[in-house]
Design a protein around this motif. Sequence first.
Motif, PDB file in Angstrom:
ATOM      1  N   GLN A 123       0.803  -1.218   0.000  1.00 61.76           N
ATOM      2  CA  GLN A 123       0.000   0.000   0.000  1.00 61.76           C
ATOM      3  C   GLN A 123       0.843   1.279   0.000  1.00 61.76           C
ATOM      4  N   SER A 124       2.176   1.137   0.005  1.00 59.82           N
ATOM      5  CA  SER A 124       3.020   2.333   0.031  1.00 59.82           C
ATOM      6  C   SER A 124       3.900   2.476  -1.204  1.00 59.82           C
ATOM      7  N   PHE A 125       4.040   1.399  -2.006  1.00 59.16           N
ATOM      8  CA  PHE A 125       4.866   1.501  -3.213  1.00 59.16           C
ATOM      9  C   PHE A 125       4.000   1.992  -4.370  1.00 59.16           C
ATOM     10  N   PRO A 126       4.376   3.107  -5.035  1.00 60.88           N
ATOM     11  CA  PRO A 126       3.485   3.762  -6.008  1.00 60.88           C
ATOM     12  C   PRO A 126       3.277   3.032  -7.325  1.00 60.88           C
ATOM     13  N   ARG A 127       3.881   1.857  -7.494  1.00 58.59           N
ATOM     14  CA  ARG A 127       3.617   1.086  -8.709  1.00 58.59           C
ATOM     15  C   ARG A 127       2.944  -0.250  -8.400  1.00 58.59           C
ATOM     16  N   SER A 128       2.581  -0.458  -7.158  1.00 53.37           N
ATOM     17  CA  SER A 128       1.837  -1.681  -6.849  1.00 53.37           C
ATOM     18  C   SER A 128       0.390  -1.511  -7.306  1.00 53.37           C
ATOM     19  N   ILE A 129      -0.232  -2.615  -7.623  1.00 56.10           N
ATOM     20  CA  ILE A 129      -1.611  -2.566  -8.128  1.00 56.10           C
ATOM     21  C   ILE A 129      -2.549  -1.977  -7.083  1.00 56.10           C
ATOM     22  N   ARG A 130      -2.393  -2.393  -5.832  1.00 59.22           N
ATOM     23  CA  ARG A 130      -3.268  -1.909  -4.769  1.00 59.22           C
ATOM     24  C   ARG A 130      -3.128  -0.395  -4.589  1.00 59.22           C
ATOM     25  N   TYR A 131      -1.905   0.087  -4.599  1.00 58.19           N
ATOM     26  CA  TYR A 131      -1.662   1.524  -4.439  1.00 58.19           C
ATOM     27  C   TYR A 131      -2.361   2.304  -5.561  1.00 58.19           C
ATOM     28  N   CYS A 132      -2.215   1.829  -6.779  1.00 58.99           N
ATOM     29  CA  CYS A 132      -2.822   2.517  -7.925  1.00 58.99           C
ATOM     30  C   CYS A 132      -4.339   2.571  -7.811  1.00 58.99           C
ATOM     31  N   LEU A 133      -4.935   1.440  -7.459  1.00 57.46           N
ATOM     32  CA  LEU A 133      -6.395   1.392  -7.355  1.00 57.46           C
ATOM     33  C   LEU A 133      -6.908   2.296  -6.245  1.00 57.46           C
ATOM     34  N   ASP A 134      -6.211   2.306  -5.108  1.00 53.18           N
ATOM     35  CA  ASP A 134      -6.622   3.177  -4.005  1.00 53.18           C
ATOM     36  C   ASP A 134      -6.616   4.641  -4.439  1.00 53.18           C
ATOM     37  N   HIS A 135      -5.617   5.015  -5.245  1.00 51.33           N
ATOM     38  CA  HIS A 135      -5.530   6.397  -5.686  1.00 51.33           C
ATOM     39  C   HIS A 135      -6.536   6.731  -6.779  1.00 51.33           C
ATOM     40  N   VAL A 136      -6.905   5.761  -7.603  1.00 49.69           N
ATOM     41  CA  VAL A 136      -7.997   5.985  -8.560  1.00 49.69           C
ATOM     42  C   VAL A 136      -9.284   6.269  -7.798  1.00 49.69           C
ATOM     43  N   ARG A 137      -9.561   5.446  -6.786  1.00 49.63           N
ATOM     44  CA  ARG A 137     -10.775   5.619  -5.968  1.00 49.63           C
ATOM     45  C   ARG A 137     -10.777   6.984  -5.286  1.00 49.63           C
ATOM     46  N   ALA A 138      -9.633   7.395  -4.736  1.00 52.52           N
ATOM     47  CA  ALA A 138      -9.549   8.683  -4.052  1.00 52.52           C
ATOM     48  C   ALA A 138      -9.770   9.845  -5.019  1.00 52.52           C
ATOM     49  N   ALA A 139      -9.218   9.732  -6.218  1.00 59.42           N
ATOM     50  CA  ALA A 139      -9.382  10.801  -7.205  1.00 59.42           C
ATOM     51  C   ALA A 139     -10.826  10.910  -7.674  1.00 59.42           C
ATOM     52  N   VAL A 140     -11.502   9.775  -7.856  1.00 59.28           N
ATOM     53  CA  VAL A 140     -12.920   9.794  -8.238  1.00 59.28           C
ATOM     54  C   VAL A 140     -13.746  10.458  -7.140  1.00 59.28           C
ATOM     55  N   GLU A 141     -13.429  10.167  -5.881  1.00 57.94           N
ATOM     56  CA  GLU A 141     -14.134  10.808  -4.772  1.00 57.94           C
ATOM     57  C   GLU A 141     -13.931  12.320  -4.794  1.00 57.94           C
ATOM     58  N   GLU A 142     -12.724  12.760  -5.147  1.00 57.56           N
ATOM     59  CA  GLU A 142     -12.472  14.200  -5.257  1.00 57.56           C
ATOM     60  C   GLU A 142     -13.316  14.815  -6.366  1.00 57.56           C
ATOM     61  N   LEU A 143     -13.404  14.108  -7.497  1.00 59.60           N
ATOM     62  CA  LEU A 143     -14.212  14.610  -8.610  1.00 59.60           C
ATOM     63  C   LEU A 143     -15.678  14.748  -8.207  1.00 59.60           C
ATOM     64  N   GLU A 144     -16.152  13.775  -7.447  1.00 57.10           N
ATOM     65  CA  GLU A 144     -17.573  13.715  -7.108  1.00 57.10           C
ATOM     66  C   GLU A 144     -17.882  14.309  -5.743  1.00 57.10           C
ATOM     67  N   ASP A 145     -16.874  14.921  -5.109  1.00 57.91           N
ATOM     68  CA  ASP A 145     -17.070  15.515  -3.784  1.00 57.91           C
ATOM     69  C   ASP A 145     -17.587  14.467  -2.792  1.00 57.91           C
ATOM     70  N   SER A 146     -17.061  13.238  -2.933  1.00 61.19           N
ATOM     71  CA  SER A 146     -17.385  12.109  -2.038  1.00 61.19           C
ATOM     72  C   SER A 146     -18.852  11.710  -2.086  1.00 61.19           C
ATOM     73  N   LYS A 147     -19.547  12.058  -3.174  1.00 64.96           N
ATOM     74  CA  LYS A 147     -20.954  11.699  -3.316  1.00 64.96           C
ATOM     75  C   LYS A 147     -21.119  10.684  -4.442  1.00 64.96           C
ATOM     76  N   ILE A 148     -22.063   9.788  -4.253  1.00 66.33           N
ATOM     77  CA  ILE A 148     -22.393   8.816  -5.297  1.00 66.33           C
ATOM     78  C   ILE A 148     -23.673   9.265  -5.978  1.00 66.33           C
ATOM     79  N   SER A 149     -23.600   9.528  -7.276  1.00 62.61           N
ATOM     80  CA  SER A 149     -24.744  10.031  -8.027  1.00 62.61           C
ATOM     81  C   SER A 149     -25.305   8.942  -8.933  1.00 62.61           C
ATOM     82  N   HIS A 150     -26.438   9.250  -9.565  1.00 63.59           N
ATOM     83  CA  HIS A 150     -27.081   8.279 -10.431  1.00 63.59           C
ATOM     84  C   HIS A 150     -26.203   7.920 -11.626  1.00 63.59           C
TER      85      HIS A 150
END
Length: 627
Positions: A237-264
Motif C-alpha cells: 500500500q506504500s509503493f506507487p507502482r503496486s496494483i493496490r496503491y494505484c487502485l486506491d488512488h484511482v478511488r480517491a481521485a474519483v471521490e475528489e471529482l464527485e465531492d465524495s458523493k455517489i450520483s445516479h
Amino acid sequence: MLSRVANSLYWMSRNAERAENNARILDVQLLQMIEASDEELVRDSDWKLIYEICASSEELSRIKSQEHYEEDQLVQYLSFDEGNMNSVANCVRTARENARVSRDHITDDYWQTWNRCYLALQDVEEGQCTAKDVGKFLERVKFTSLTSQGIIEAAMSRGVGYQIIKIAKWLERAEKTARILNVVCERTYEQQLKAQTEDYYYWLSALRMTNAYDAYLKANPPKMDPRQILDFLISNQSFPRSIRYCLDHVRAAVEELEDSKISHYSWELYAKLDEVRTEFNELNLDELSTDGMMEFLNHFQDGCNEISQLFSKTYYLIDPSSEQSGQSQSQNATNQMGTKGITTMKYKIEHTNIFKYETIVDQSMNSIRLKPKSDECQRLHSYRADITPASLTKEHIDIWGNNVETFFIAEHHQNLEVKATSTVSIQKSPFIHRIDYSPEMNAIFHSNLFAEQYLAYLSNTAYTYLTPEHISQVDEALGEMSNPVQYSIDVMNYLHDRFTYDGESTDVSTRAEESFDLMKGVCQDITHVMLGILRAKNIPARYVSGYLYVGENSALIGDAASHAWVEVMVPGIGWVGLDPTNNVEALEHHILVGVGRDYNDVSPVQGVYRGGSQSLDVKVSVSLLDQ
C-alpha cells in the motif's frame, strides 16, 4: 470542463505513462541483451517475454519471419515503428499532441517538457540508430515522464483536470504492472515444468521493469522470492507502482471529482472500484497456486479495462462501445482512441474588406469581429488588423464571448480597407457520432436549469424564425424528436439533401422563412434555417462565423468568403459543430471566429458613417501551413 478537454487530458496522461513504462521495459531488455550476449536461447526467450508485455507473440513471429531479419528490427518496432501504436515514439507523439489540445488547462512547463522530447525524437533517424542512440532516447523519455509528473504535482491546481490526469496515470500503471506479472508468471511456470526448479531470472526482470528493484530490496531480504515479489507488486500500500496503491488512488481521485458523493451517473464506477478492492482484500497469495495467480491477474486486467470504460462512460470521454473487447490488455484499442481522428492543422487566414463610398465620408465608427478565438480545440498564434485610413483600435469581449475591435475615423475618406491576418492551429477529433445519448443526458436536457442556462440560444430571432407550417414539413420528413443529438444530425442531412447552394438567390438580409421556401441560399441561409428547426424543438443551438479550409479536390463548399455553421449544446458534452452546407461535423477544417444567436451578432464588420451609399468587396484566403 468540456468532455473534449477531459478526453485530451486523459489520453495525454495515459500515453505519457505508457511511454515511460514501455521505455523502461525496453531499456531493461537492452541491458539483458548485453548480459546474455552469448546465450541465444536466453535472448529469444527474453524477446518473447517483452513482446507479450508490450506487443504480441504474433508480431514477434512476423518480424522474425521476414527476409534479412536482424535483432535490431525487434528494437526498432518497440521504440520507433509508426505502425506500432504502442511504440515509445508513438506514445510520445500522442502525449504531446493531446497536451497541445489542452494547453490552456496544463502548465506551460508540462507542455514544453513533452514538446522538447518530441522535437528530440524528430532528430532521431529511424532505422539508423545504434544501440547507444536508442538507449539515450529511452533514457530521455523516462526522464521526461518523471519530470512532467513532478511539474503536475508542483504547479497544477487540484481541480478537475488534475484529478483526470491522475486517474489516467494510475489506471495505466496498474494495468501495466498486472500485465508484467501475468506474463512473468506464465514464463516462470513454463520453465518450472521443464526444469523442475524455480527460475528467478524473470522475477528480477519484473522488479526492474516496474522500477521496483531498489524499493523491494529495502523492504525485503536480498532474495528473489516469487511470493514476496508478487505480494510487493500487488498488495503493497506504500509503493506507487503496486496494483493496490494505484487502485486506491484511482478511488480517491474519483471521490475528489464527485465531492465524495455517489450520483445516479457514477454509481456503476464506484461499484466496480469497490468490487475490485474487495477482491484484493480477500486475496491470500499464499493459498493461490500459479494457475490461480495467473487467473487472478487476467481477471484483474479485465477489471482494469472495465473501470476505464466506465470512467469514460461516466464522464463522456469516448464511446465505450468502440473499445475492443475480449483482450487481456486494452493498449491497442485505447491508444487508437487517443490518437485516431485527431489531426492538427495550422492555417494562415487573410480577410480583407474594402468599402468604397459614393461620396466623401467625413467620419465613421466601426466594429470588427475578425480575430479567431482560442479554446480547447483551437489556438490563435498571431493576429494583426491593418486599417486604412490608419486608426487605433480598442478591443473588448462582447456578451457572446467574441473578440471585438472598435475604431473611429475622423478624417475625410472615400475608401476604407480592413485587412485581418491570423495564424491558427486546430486539433479536433470526430465526436458527435460517438455520443451515446444516455438517460442522464436526457434528464439534463429536459431540466429547467438547462433551459434557463441556454435561453438565449433557444429563442428564435427575426433571422432564424420559421413558421409552424415549415416545422410541420420537417416533422413529416424526420418524425418526432426524441434524441436531440441524433435529431440534430438528421436535420443537417435533411437540409443538405434539399438545399441548393446558390449565391445569387439571397443576400445578407435574407431570413430563414424566405430561404426555406426557396430551398436555396448560401451557408448563412442554411445555418439560419437549421437554427430555426432546432430551436423549435428546444435544442440550444448557436450561429458560428468563421472560415473553411478547402484543399485540392475537396467537395467542401464555402471558402470564397466567411463561412457559417451551427453548434449544438449536448448535455454533459458541450458545444458540437455541425455544418449543414457540407453535411459534415465541424472539425479541423473549420476555423471559428465568433458565435451568437444569428448572423447579426457576429457580422465581421459593422459600423455607421456620414456619407452616401457604399459598395463592399470581400477577399478571404485560407492557406495551410507546415507544422
